[in-house]
Design an enzyme around this catalytic site. Structure first.
Site, PDB file in Angstrom:
ATOM      1  N   HIS A  30       0.850  -1.460   0.084  1.00 33.70           N
ATOM      2  CA  HIS A  30       0.148   0.065   0.121  1.00 33.70           C
ATOM      3  C   HIS A  30       0.919   1.285  -0.004  1.00 33.70           C
ATOM      4  O   HIS A  30       1.955   1.280   0.625  1.00 33.70           O
ATOM      5  CB  HIS A  30      -0.778   0.143   1.334  1.00 33.70           C
ATOM      6  CG  HIS A  30      -1.875   1.087   1.109  1.00 33.70           C
ATOM      7  ND1 HIS A  30      -2.722   1.431   0.072  1.00 33.70           N
ATOM      8  CD2 HIS A  30      -2.446   2.137   2.146  1.00 33.70           C
ATOM      9  CE1 HIS A  30      -3.498   2.533   0.343  1.00 33.70           C
ATOM     10  NE2 HIS A  30      -3.277   2.861   1.452  1.00 33.70           N
ATOM     11  N   HIS A  42      -3.559   8.910   0.738  1.00 34.13           N
ATOM     12  CA  HIS A  42      -3.335   7.711   0.229  1.00 34.13           C
ATOM     13  C   HIS A  42      -4.449   7.475  -0.251  1.00 34.13           C
ATOM     14  O   HIS A  42      -5.605   8.088   0.053  1.00 34.13           O
ATOM     15  CB  HIS A  42      -2.835   6.528   1.110  1.00 34.13           C
ATOM     16  CG  HIS A  42      -3.567   6.361   2.471  1.00 34.13           C
ATOM     17  ND1 HIS A  42      -4.124   5.242   2.490  1.00 34.13           N
ATOM     18  CD2 HIS A  42      -3.381   7.231   3.446  1.00 34.13           C
ATOM     19  CE1 HIS A  42      -4.606   5.212   3.919  1.00 34.13           C
ATOM     20  NE2 HIS A  42      -4.125   6.389   4.437  1.00 34.13           N
ATOM     21  N   CYS A 152      -3.279   2.538  -5.567  1.00 33.30           N
ATOM     22  CA  CYS A 152      -2.666   3.419  -4.711  1.00 33.30           C
ATOM     23  C   CYS A 152      -1.340   3.853  -5.160  1.00 33.30           C
ATOM     24  O   CYS A 152      -0.810   4.937  -4.838  1.00 33.30           O
ATOM     25  CB  CYS A 152      -2.659   2.902  -3.251  1.00 33.30           C
ATOM     26  SG  CYS A 152      -1.606   1.159  -3.216  1.00 33.30           S
TER      27      CYS A 152
END
Length: 259
Positions: A30, A42, A152
């Site tokens: 991530h 994010h 992401c």
């Protein structure tokens, strides 16, 4: 900078850093942008955005917390939260380890790092511009989530470079997505060698070569199908639904005189 990842401590963080933390047993990571004051912006999916439409949607939950992670009391995200969000660093890491994504690496090091999604050949913009893009997208939104075309890592790379792949029929900027697809693709492309040779080492070398070539060619620093798009133009195009209507060409880079 290690060959697999670039682990750092929190004390070396600065606003504008592209950071990441591995999820799902190092299958997927991530990514986000550290903006200072212990905050990370994010792009999450939380199961709400459009993914692959396959079983991978249940495996590649990149923004999901690690087992045993207890959310802090200052972040108000729920399991239904999605899109561009701001959380504290602890909640972003979700029990994982902190790594920093590297920019402007040399080609040899890029190819030596067999795992994609940790570095790029592209050059980062100044930190203040990176933080501005991240905050602007926090308030105005990013694209619809797609694990292979707009995830992401794509979000963080856009914040760092301003480069965007507009054509949604092609792969996005994400190096880890290329790694996930590139491995099986390389194996398939090397299979015809069995018709002319039974040398296992030859087929393995071919598969590695195809994999490295695919990573190099699809890196955001090498691609020709990207545009430099101001963040204000990006959100305006999203609002009008004209994001992929026309793809302007990047200006040609000045040639270096040969001595």
């Amino acid at each position: 900078m290690g060959l697999l990842s670039n682990r750092i401590d929190r004390g070396s963080l600065k606003p504008g850093d592209h950071i990441y933390s591995w999820r799902t047993a190092y299958i997927y990571a991530h990514h986000g942008i550290y903006v200072g004051d212990d905050k990370v912006i994010h792009f999450t999916r939380r199961g709400q955005e459009v993914g692959t439409g396959t079983i991978l949607d249940f495996v590649l939950v990149s923004s999901g917390p690690s087992r045993g992670h207890v959310p802090c009391t200052t972040c108000t995200l729920t399991e239904e939260s999605h899109g561009v969000v701001s959380t504290c660093l602890k909640c972003f890491l979700a029990g994982g380890v902190l790594y920093r994504f590297e920019y402007a690496v040399n080609p040899a090091l890029f190819l030596a790092k067999a795992r994609g999604g940790t570095c790029t050949l592209a050059v980062s913009d100044p930190d203040d511009i990176v933080v501005h893009r991240a905050n602007y997208l926090l308030n105005n939104g990013f694209r619809c989530y797609n694990v292979f075309k707009s995830n992401c890592e794509d979000f963080a790379i856009y914040c760092k470079t301003g480069l965007l792949v507009l054509d949604h029929s092609t792969m996005g900027q994400s190096g880890q997505a290329v790694s996930i697809i590139g491995g099986p693709l390389a194996a398939v492309l090397s299979t015809p060698l069995r018709l002319v040779t039974t040398n296992v080492y030859g087929m393995a070398a071919t598969a590695v070569g195809v994999y490295c070539a695919s990573r190099y060619a699809t890196d955001i620093g090498m691609r020709s199908d990207v545009v430099m798009m101001p963040v204000e133009d990006l959100t305006q195009r999203l609002e009008t639904g004209s994001l992929g209507v026309a793809i302007p060409s990047l200006p040609a880079l000045p040639s270096t005189p040969v001595s």
